[in-house]
Design an enzyme around this catalytic site. Structure first.
Site, PDB file in Angstrom:
ATOM      1  N   GLU A 181       0.812  -1.197  -0.074  1.00 51.68           N
ATOM      2  CA  GLU A 181      -0.031   0.076   0.099  1.00 51.68           C
ATOM      3  C   GLU A 181       0.852   1.222   0.120  1.00 51.68           C
ATOM      4  O   GLU A 181       1.659   1.250   0.728  1.00 51.68           O
ATOM      5  CB  GLU A 181      -0.954  -0.068   1.425  1.00 51.68           C
ATOM      6  CG  GLU A 181      -1.895   1.174   1.196  1.00 51.68           C
ATOM      7  CD  GLU A 181      -2.855   1.229   2.424  1.00 51.68           C
ATOM      8  OE1 GLU A 181      -4.163   1.588   2.053  1.00 51.68           O
ATOM      9  OE2 GLU A 181      -2.360   0.911   3.446  1.00 51.68           O
ATOM     10  N   ALA A 316       1.817  -0.505  10.807  1.00 54.19           N
ATOM     11  CA  ALA A 316       1.443  -1.882  10.692  1.00 54.19           C
ATOM     12  C   ALA A 316       0.737  -1.667   9.175  1.00 54.19           C
ATOM     13  O   ALA A 316       0.230  -0.522   8.732  1.00 54.19           O
ATOM     14  CB  ALA A 316       0.544  -2.291  11.731  1.00 54.19           C
ATOM     15  N   GLU A 318      -2.586  -3.793   6.648  1.00 47.88           N
ATOM     16  CA  GLU A 318      -3.824  -4.549   6.863  1.00 47.88           C
ATOM     17  C   GLU A 318      -3.985  -5.683   5.852  1.00 47.88           C
ATOM     18  O   GLU A 318      -5.198  -6.150   5.814  1.00 47.88           O
ATOM     19  CB  GLU A 318      -5.005  -3.664   7.070  1.00 47.88           C
ATOM     20  CG  GLU A 318      -5.396  -3.092   5.730  1.00 47.88           C
ATOM     21  CD  GLU A 318      -4.786  -1.716   5.661  1.00 47.88           C
ATOM     22  OE1 GLU A 318      -5.292  -0.867   4.769  1.00 47.88           O
ATOM     23  OE2 GLU A 318      -3.892  -1.220   6.340  1.00 47.88           O
ATOM     24  N   GLU A 352      -5.847  -2.469  12.669  1.00 48.09           N
ATOM     25  CA  GLU A 352      -5.636  -3.185  11.680  1.00 48.09           C
ATOM     26  C   GLU A 352      -6.840  -4.379  11.204  1.00 48.09           C
ATOM     27  O   GLU A 352      -7.147  -4.662  10.366  1.00 48.09           O
ATOM     28  CB  GLU A 352      -4.409  -4.018  11.618  1.00 48.09           C
ATOM     29  CG  GLU A 352      -3.159  -2.955  11.814  1.00 48.09           C
ATOM     30  CD  GLU A 352      -2.987  -1.980  10.578  1.00 48.09           C
ATOM     31  OE1 GLU A 352      -3.393  -2.154   9.619  1.00 48.09           O
ATOM     32  OE2 GLU A 352      -2.501  -0.699  10.921  1.00 48.09           O
ATOM     33  N   HIS A 355      -9.587  -2.728   9.685  1.00 48.61           N
ATOM     34  CA  HIS A 355      -9.503  -2.787   8.216  1.00 48.61           C
ATOM     35  C   HIS A 355     -10.034  -4.080   7.417  1.00 48.61           C
ATOM     36  O   HIS A 355     -10.313  -3.798   6.174  1.00 48.61           O
ATOM     37  CB  HIS A 355      -7.979  -2.484   7.987  1.00 48.61           C
ATOM     38  CG  HIS A 355      -7.604  -1.221   7.818  1.00 48.61           C
ATOM     39  ND1 HIS A 355      -8.249  -0.116   7.167  1.00 48.61           N
ATOM     40  CD2 HIS A 355      -6.634  -0.568   8.494  1.00 48.61           C
ATOM     41  CE1 HIS A 355      -7.681   0.962   7.203  1.00 48.61           C
ATOM     42  NE2 HIS A 355      -6.613   0.648   8.001  1.00 48.61           N
TER      43      HIS A 355
END
Length: 942
Positions: A181, A316, A318, A352, A355
């Site tokens: 991402e 972090a 997801e 997360e 998500h």
């Protein structure tokens, strides 16, 4: 994705429209158009736009990868099943830094369309690859594109990259992990790397028997190959966007448990950190079970892995079924982790896991609406952790989230929540305070306005309606405004008739609320409103305007800065004559409400549920100052915190005199709640640090004396331990850290004693985690202490412990030591590259280091951009962290000159304008308030 919470962030040159992103072009490229030749022979690259054409859609990827952890490279093949919608000879997709060696086109029966090797053209500027098929691909047909490719494992933090960890015996071990991402799946394999191109993935990975391979889905079959390698074949994934694909090859250990609904949850870490995984496992199971109930939708995959990656830029990520974390965001060591560390780990896991529904199950159509992912995940942290871990008191922290958003939003360089973004750099900059924090706070306001139950049923409807597909802002408003029954919305019908509207749960003042119009004022408009309240007899006169900290109504530019700004504000207020909360929807620039003649005081924006500031005209502030002095518990702790925040923000903007704001916090001696106490203290500390850096000795000395005298009682009540509630422990950490920084003798003596005990124990003593950083910071001022800490840092197996030591090392007043730290950060061995942006910010916070840090950034700018990528939150942290300390016109000029020297890069970044606004704000603060602060202190010190 969680970004590090230094989110004091972020103006894309020429991109400030608030409209939704342009629709995807669906016309096939015409090879006969004149194009600059990028390929060989007579073919030129057939596509000129940044966004991919929409005439070919991927349905299913069959991906095989073979990473070599010794050679640090990998090879792979991908067979993509395509749906062609218009006749064309070209397939255009994304690829960055990959060597594509073979391209073949197959029909739906897997027969070759051509005997020739197909030409492959590249457009590196747009990170696109085009494959030419001599035989026309017919609209309405399915085909398969087969590609063989290879690449080096990346050096940075994007794509398919190499990470390492060191064992306690000093051996360095390699692993390979992914981070895609927003736009880096194209660095790992050729793909249609845009969120709307959802597809299924069948992934296979070859590895040595000593390693484990992980991906989004569980392993379905493992085959032993002739050369002794293993090939793990993973189950077919659900339909998902390319940025959520993930795979890891490592030798980690794990712990596992199963949720009530049968989902296997596992937490992975480097073998010697395995003991630090147990807290995360417990939290993940609890939170996953909460979300399944809250969203009323079962988690759709059979397993959920959480993996601590040693080299990781974000907090972090997801990835569906395989969430990756920075070690400090997942691992919890009871011996060295503080109460704040535990809270952070819990919040990141909650973020997360949220998500998996918001972002993974339903994905924004394009990155302009990334707040639909990130604002929701940030807000769900509070809802889920409050329900599952009430002792962590997360509601105490929601105010910080909203104050951070207001801090960014009250600068002229802010942006709307939903903003245009096209290039990868622009897209990366969307992951900022506005998307995360403002998004969360606007949702908080909406939830309070609609009621919990209406809000929850609306988002369940949204998730069900758009499962496995993409959504826009409007889809969310439609889902929240729609009270269809289960049967109606699951059959795909929409109900917007007046008959249905009358059933809506938020009939407001007898009228049906137009939710879209209301929410567009919050998501498509920049900034935060200021509501000025004036008492006139029995009425409350209201006026709204855009709140700006760097402009004043007396400025000539003021009318143009206010032009066209109007919000639909769901106002709430409380008075001394009743316990009920009064509500009013303000949709005009001026308005009024009846409160009654007998009302003594009015507090607007109850518990700070609304995303707006309030200014009390006339005697309004004096009434509230008196109320806090006489009976502060008449207001909730949130209201008290909100008043403190608003008063000091208005002071910065030149709308309220500083002595009024300082008088307001005069009641804090009687304050027993951590949140307002820390809020008031934070402003005094910020002023102290500013005058200390500017070397204004009389004010610095008097402010130090005043803080230590005024807060003496609460400082003396602190114990040097880890006892108490999370709130008490947080107060202890902050208060003792400040007291020692201010040179408080009892604090320094106790810290020095504790540090000597720690040194004498040869590092075997575990200091109380909540005060360890303060103890280390005092110890780091001596040469031997600093050297011992650096040695401990090098060998510690706890990343949270290392972070505390690094902060202490960066507090040294010796510039040679600070220079040494920055050198180590650049080398990336002792201090990992992932921690370099934090280190630079730590050095910049040190009065002895702020010019040093800024010089370092200027000198190594190109290196830093190579390491972190332009637009990344690390680069934004570095810019804001170093320039945010400046408060003089000379420093502003220096920063402007530097940004002009890197114009090509700076012009792509919003953060450069934010940095200049921040310095301007600091300059104005000193001009407006330094004299008042000096005389106010003189009176008190005498």
């Amino acid at each position: 994705m969680v970004r590090f919470l230094v989110l004091a962030l972020l103006s894309l040159a020429g991109v400030n429209q608030t409209s939704a992103s342009p629709t995807q072009a669906s016309e096939p490229p015409n090879p006969t158009e004149e194009q600059p030749p990028l390929g060989t022979g007579s073919l030129s690259f057939p596509w000129s736009r940044l966004r991919l054409p929409g005439y070919i859609v991927p349905l299913h990827y069959h991906l095989l990868l073979h990473p070599n952890l010794t050679m640090l490279s990998y090879s792979g093949t991908v067979r993509i099943e395509l749906q062609v919608q218009n006749n064309t000879n070209w397939v255009v997709l994304h690829s960055k830094g990959l060597r594509i060696t073979t391209a073949t086109m197959l029909d739906q029966n897997l027969a070759h369309l051509s005997d020739q090797v197909l030409p492959v053209l590249h457009n590196p500027t747009h990170e696109q690859t085009a494959i030419f098929s001599p035989r026309v691909l017919s609209g309405g047909q399915k085909y398969f594109l087969f590609l063989e490719f290879g690449a080096e494992l990346g050096e940075g933090f994007y794509g398919f990259y190499r990470s390492t960890y060191r064992t306690s015996t000093g051996e360095t071990r390699n692993l390979a992990s992914t981070h895609f991402e927003p736009t880096s799946a194209r660095m790992a394999f050729p793909c249609f790397d845009e969120p709307s191109f959802k597809a299924n993935y069948s992934i296979s990975i070859r590895r040595s028997p000593a390693h484990t391979a992980l991906s989004n889905m569980p392993v379905e079959q493992t085959v032993v190959l002739d050369d002794g390698l293993m090939e793990d074949r993973f189950a077919v994934s659900v339909r998902m966007s390319s940025y959520l694909v993930a795979f890891i090859v490592c030798d980690f250990r794990s712990v596992s448990a199963t949720t009530a609904s049968g989902v296997k949850v596992s937490v992975y870490a480097a073998p010697e950190k395995w003991q630090q995984t147990h807290y995360a496992l417990k939290a993940a199971v609890k939170l996953l079970e909460f979300y399944e109930k809250y969203f009323n939708i079962n988690y759709p995959l059979p397993k959920q892995d959480l993996v601590a990656i040693p080299d990781f830029q974000a907090g972090a990520m997801e990835n569906w079924g395989l969430i990756t974390f920075r070690e400090t965001s997942l691992l919890y060591d009871p011996a060295t982790s503080s109460a704040s560390d535990r809270l952070w780990v819990t919040m990141v896991i909650a973020h997360e896991l949220a998500h998996q529904w918001f972002g993974n199950l339903v994905t924004m159509e394009w990155w302009n609406d990334i707040w639909l992912n990130e604002g929701f995940a940030r807000y769900m942290e509070y809802i889920s952790v409050d329900a599952t871990y009430p002792k962590l008191k997360v509601e105490d922290y929601l105010v910080d989230t909203c104050f951070a958003a207001i801090g960014r939003d009250s600068l002229n360089s802010s942006r709307p929540i939903s903003s245009a973004a096209e290039s990868p750099t622009q897209i990366k900059e969307m992951f900022d305070t506005v998307s995360y924090n403002k998004g969360a706070c606007v949702l908080h306001m909406l939830r309070h306005y609609l009621t919990d139950q209406v809000f929850q049923s609306g988002i369940v409807r949204y998730l069900r309606r758009y499962s496995y597909s993409n959504a826009h802002n409007q889809d969310l408003w439609d889902s929240l405004a729609n009270t269809c029954s289960e049967e109606e919305f699951t059959s795909g019908e929409h109900c917007y008739s007046s008959r249905q509207a009358a059933k809506n749960a938020y009939l407001y003042a007898g009228e049906h609320l137009d939710l879209t119009t209301m929410m567009n004022t919050w998501t498509l408009q920049t900034g935060v409103p200021l509501v000025t309240v004036t008492r006139q007899g029995s009425r409350l006169l209201l006026k709204q305007e855009r709140f700006l900290r760097t402009a004043h109504p007396s400025d000539p530019a003021w009318p143009s800065l206010q032009q066209g700004f109007l919000w639909h504000i769901p106002l709430t207020y409380r008075t001394d004559t009743s316990t009920s909360i009064h509500r009013h929807l303000m949709t005009t620039l001026t308005d009024s409400v009846e409160v009654g003649e007998e009302v003594g005081w009015v507090k607007v924006n109850v518990d700070m549920a609304g995303y707006y500031l309030v200014h009390y005209d006339g005697s309004g502030w004096d009434d509230l100052i008196q109320l806090l002095k006489d009976n502060h518990t008449a207001l909730s702790f949130m209201d008290r915190t909100h008043l403190i925040h608003n008063a000091f923000q208005l002071t910065t903007a030149g709308r309220l005199s500083l002595d009024k704001a300082l008088d307001l916090i005069g009641y804090l001696r009687s304050e027993s709640h951590t949140v307002p106490l820390l809020q008031g203290l934070a402003y005094l500390e910020a002023f102290y640090r500013m005058v200390e850096r500017r070397d204004i000795p009389d004010v610095t000395q008097n402010l130090r004396t005043y803080i230590l005298w005024y807060f003496r009682g609460v400082i003396d009540r602190q114990t040097w331990s880890d006892k108490g509630s999370v709130s008490e422990r947080r107060l202890r950490s902050e208060l003792l850290s400040l007291a020692c920084h201010l040179g408080d003798l009892p604090c320094l003596k106790q810290a020095q004693r504790s540090f000597t005990h720690w040194l004498d124990s040869n590092n075997t003593l575990n200091l109380p985690a909540d005060v360890a950083e303060t103890v280390y910071s005092v110890g780091a001022q001596e040469d031997t202490g600093w050297a011992s800490l650096l040695q401990t840092y090098t060998h510690s197996l706890s990343e949270t412990h290392k972070h505390k030591i690094l902060s202490a090392l960066a507090s040294s007043r010796d510039t040679n030591k600070l220079t040494r730290l920055l050198e180590l950060g650049l080398e990336g061995e002792v201090i990992r590259t992932q921690d370099l942006d934090s280190l630079i910010t730590m050095v910049a916070r040190n009065p002895s280091g702020h010019h040093l840090a800024w010089s370092y950034v200027q000198k190594y700018w190109s290196t830093l951009v190579d390491k972190f990528q332009l637009g990344s939150f690390s680069i934004r942290n570095i810019i804001i962290g170093t320039t945010g300390q400046f408060s003089s016109t000379e420093e502003l000029t220096e920063v402007r000159v530097f940004f002009e020297s890197i114009h090509e890069q700076a012009s792509q970044l919003r953060v450069t304008q934010v940095a200049m606004d921040n310095i301007q704000k600091n300059i104005l603060w000193l001009q407006r308030n330094l004299g008042t602060l000096r005389s106010w202190l003189d009176q008190r010190i005498d």
